[in-house]
Motif scaffolding. Structure first.
Motif, PDB file in Angstrom:
ATOM      1  N   TYR A 228       0.807  -1.216   0.000  1.00 47.22           N
ATOM      2  CA  TYR A 228       0.000   0.000   0.000  1.00 47.22           C
ATOM      3  C   TYR A 228       0.846   1.274   0.000  1.00 47.22           C
ATOM      4  O   TYR A 228       0.303   2.367   0.153  1.00 47.22           O
ATOM      5  CB  TYR A 228      -0.944  -0.006   1.214  1.00 47.22           C
ATOM      6  CG  TYR A 228      -1.900  -1.168   1.165  1.00 47.22           C
ATOM      7  CD1 TYR A 228      -3.075  -1.098   0.438  1.00 47.22           C
ATOM      8  CD2 TYR A 228      -1.597  -2.369   1.815  1.00 47.22           C
ATOM      9  CE1 TYR A 228      -3.941  -2.175   0.358  1.00 47.22           C
ATOM     10  CE2 TYR A 228      -2.459  -3.453   1.752  1.00 47.22           C
ATOM     11  CZ  TYR A 228      -3.622  -3.346   1.019  1.00 47.22           C
ATOM     12  OH  TYR A 228      -4.476  -4.414   0.953  1.00 47.22           O
TER      13      TYR A 228
ATOM     14  N   GLN B  54      -0.054   4.967  -1.450  1.00 48.76           N
ATOM     15  CA  GLN B  54      -1.494   5.071  -1.668  1.00 48.76           C
ATOM     16  C   GLN B  54      -2.148   5.834  -0.523  1.00 48.76           C
ATOM     17  O   GLN B  54      -1.669   5.828   0.602  1.00 48.76           O
ATOM     18  CB  GLN B  54      -2.129   3.686  -1.751  1.00 48.76           C
ATOM     19  CG  GLN B  54      -1.652   2.839  -2.909  1.00 48.76           C
ATOM     20  CD  GLN B  54      -2.342   1.490  -2.929  1.00 48.76           C
ATOM     21  OE1 GLN B  54      -3.468   1.358  -2.485  1.00 48.76           O
ATOM     22  NE2 GLN B  54      -1.634   0.475  -3.426  1.00 48.76           N
ATOM     23  N   SER B  55      -3.253   6.470  -0.829  1.00 49.29           N
ATOM     24  CA  SER B  55      -4.066   7.087   0.213  1.00 49.29           C
ATOM     25  C   SER B  55      -4.887   5.968   0.851  1.00 49.29           C
ATOM     26  O   SER B  55      -5.548   5.200   0.152  1.00 49.29           O
ATOM     27  CB  SER B  55      -4.983   8.141  -0.411  1.00 49.29           C
ATOM     28  OG  SER B  55      -5.795   8.707   0.583  1.00 49.29           O
ATOM     29  N   ILE B  56      -4.819   5.860   2.161  1.00 52.84           N
ATOM     30  CA  ILE B  56      -5.463   4.759   2.868  1.00 52.84           C
ATOM     31  C   ILE B  56      -6.658   5.290   3.663  1.00 52.84           C
ATOM     32  O   ILE B  56      -6.498   6.127   4.540  1.00 52.84           O
ATOM     33  CB  ILE B  56      -4.474   4.057   3.830  1.00 52.84           C
ATOM     34  CG1 ILE B  56      -3.208   3.622   3.095  1.00 52.84           C
ATOM     35  CG2 ILE B  56      -5.132   2.900   4.544  1.00 52.84           C
ATOM     36  CD1 ILE B  56      -3.416   2.542   2.071  1.00 52.84           C
ATOM     37  N   SER B  57      -7.826   4.770   3.364  1.00 52.01           N
ATOM     38  CA  SER B  57      -9.040   5.151   4.098  1.00 52.01           C
ATOM     39  C   SER B  57      -9.027   4.463   5.467  1.00 52.01           C
ATOM     40  O   SER B  57      -8.334   3.454   5.661  1.00 52.01           O
ATOM     41  CB  SER B  57     -10.275   4.717   3.325  1.00 52.01           C
ATOM     42  OG  SER B  57     -10.391   3.302   3.342  1.00 52.01           O
ATOM     43  N   PRO B  58      -9.799   4.995   6.403  1.00 53.10           N
ATOM     44  CA  PRO B  58      -9.895   4.331   7.717  1.00 53.10           C
ATOM     45  C   PRO B  58     -10.381   2.880   7.592  1.00 53.10           C
ATOM     46  O   PRO B  58      -9.902   2.006   8.318  1.00 53.10           O
ATOM     47  CB  PRO B  58     -10.911   5.190   8.485  1.00 53.10           C
ATOM     48  CG  PRO B  58     -10.791   6.544   7.858  1.00 53.10           C
ATOM     49  CD  PRO B  58     -10.513   6.288   6.403  1.00 53.10           C
ATOM     50  N   HIS B  59     -11.303   2.621   6.677  1.00 53.09           N
ATOM     51  CA  HIS B  59     -11.795   1.258   6.475  1.00 53.09           C
ATOM     52  C   HIS B  59     -10.665   0.348   5.991  1.00 53.09           C
ATOM     53  O   HIS B  59     -10.482  -0.768   6.475  1.00 53.09           O
ATOM     54  CB  HIS B  59     -12.947   1.264   5.459  1.00 53.09           C
ATOM     55  CG  HIS B  59     -13.500  -0.098   5.217  1.00 53.09           C
ATOM     56  ND1 HIS B  59     -13.095  -0.897   4.173  1.00 53.09           N
ATOM     57  CD2 HIS B  59     -14.425  -0.819   5.916  1.00 53.09           C
ATOM     58  CE1 HIS B  59     -13.741  -2.042   4.224  1.00 53.09           C
ATOM     59  NE2 HIS B  59     -14.560  -2.020   5.262  1.00 53.09           N
ATOM     60  N   ARG B  60      -9.879   0.828   5.026  1.00 56.23           N
ATOM     61  CA  ARG B  60      -8.750   0.043   4.503  1.00 56.23           C
ATOM     62  C   ARG B  60      -7.695  -0.151   5.593  1.00 56.23           C
ATOM     63  O   ARG B  60      -7.111  -1.228   5.725  1.00 56.23           O
ATOM     64  CB  ARG B  60      -8.149   0.733   3.283  1.00 56.23           C
ATOM     65  CG  ARG B  60      -6.900   0.073   2.730  1.00 56.23           C
ATOM     66  CD  ARG B  60      -7.124  -1.307   2.212  1.00 56.23           C
ATOM     67  NE  ARG B  60      -7.963  -1.241   1.028  1.00 56.23           N
ATOM     68  CZ  ARG B  60      -8.427  -2.302   0.398  1.00 56.23           C
ATOM     69  NH1 ARG B  60      -8.116  -3.507   0.799  1.00 56.23           N
ATOM     70  NH2 ARG B  60      -9.199  -2.165  -0.645  1.00 56.23           N
TER      71      ARG B  60
END
Length: 69
Positions: free
Chosen positions: A27, A30-36
Motif C-alpha cells: 500500500y 497510496q491514500s489509505i481510508s480508515p476502512h482500509r
C-alpha cells in the motif's frame, strides 16, 4: 478434581515482521481510508497469529518437558 494447566507459546517475530512489512509495502504511496487501514490491521494480526504456536498442557507435563530440553 481440576487439573492445573499452562500454556507454552512460541512466536516467530522475525517472520511476522517480514510478512507484515510486505503487507504494508503493498500500500506504499497510496491514500489509505480508515476502512482500509482497519482491514490492513486485521490482516497483520492474522499474520502474527499464524506465526505463533500455542500449546496448552497440564502443568506437570510442561515442567517435565522443559526439564528435558
Amino acid at each position: 478434581m481440576t487439573q492445573p494447566i499452562t500454556a507454552r507459546v512460541q512466536f516467530d517475530g522475525v517472520a511476522a515482521e517480514e510478512r507484515i512489512n510486505a503487507l504494508v509495502a503493498e500500500y506504499a504511496g497510496q491514500s489509505i481510508s480508515p476502512h482500509r487501514m482497519e482491514a490492513i490491521r486485521r490482516r497483520a494480526v492474522a499474520i502474527a497469529t499464524e506465526c505463533m504456536d500455542v500449546e496448552i498442557v497440564p502443568t506437570g507435563q510442561a515442567e517435565m518437558s522443559s526439564a528435558h530440553q
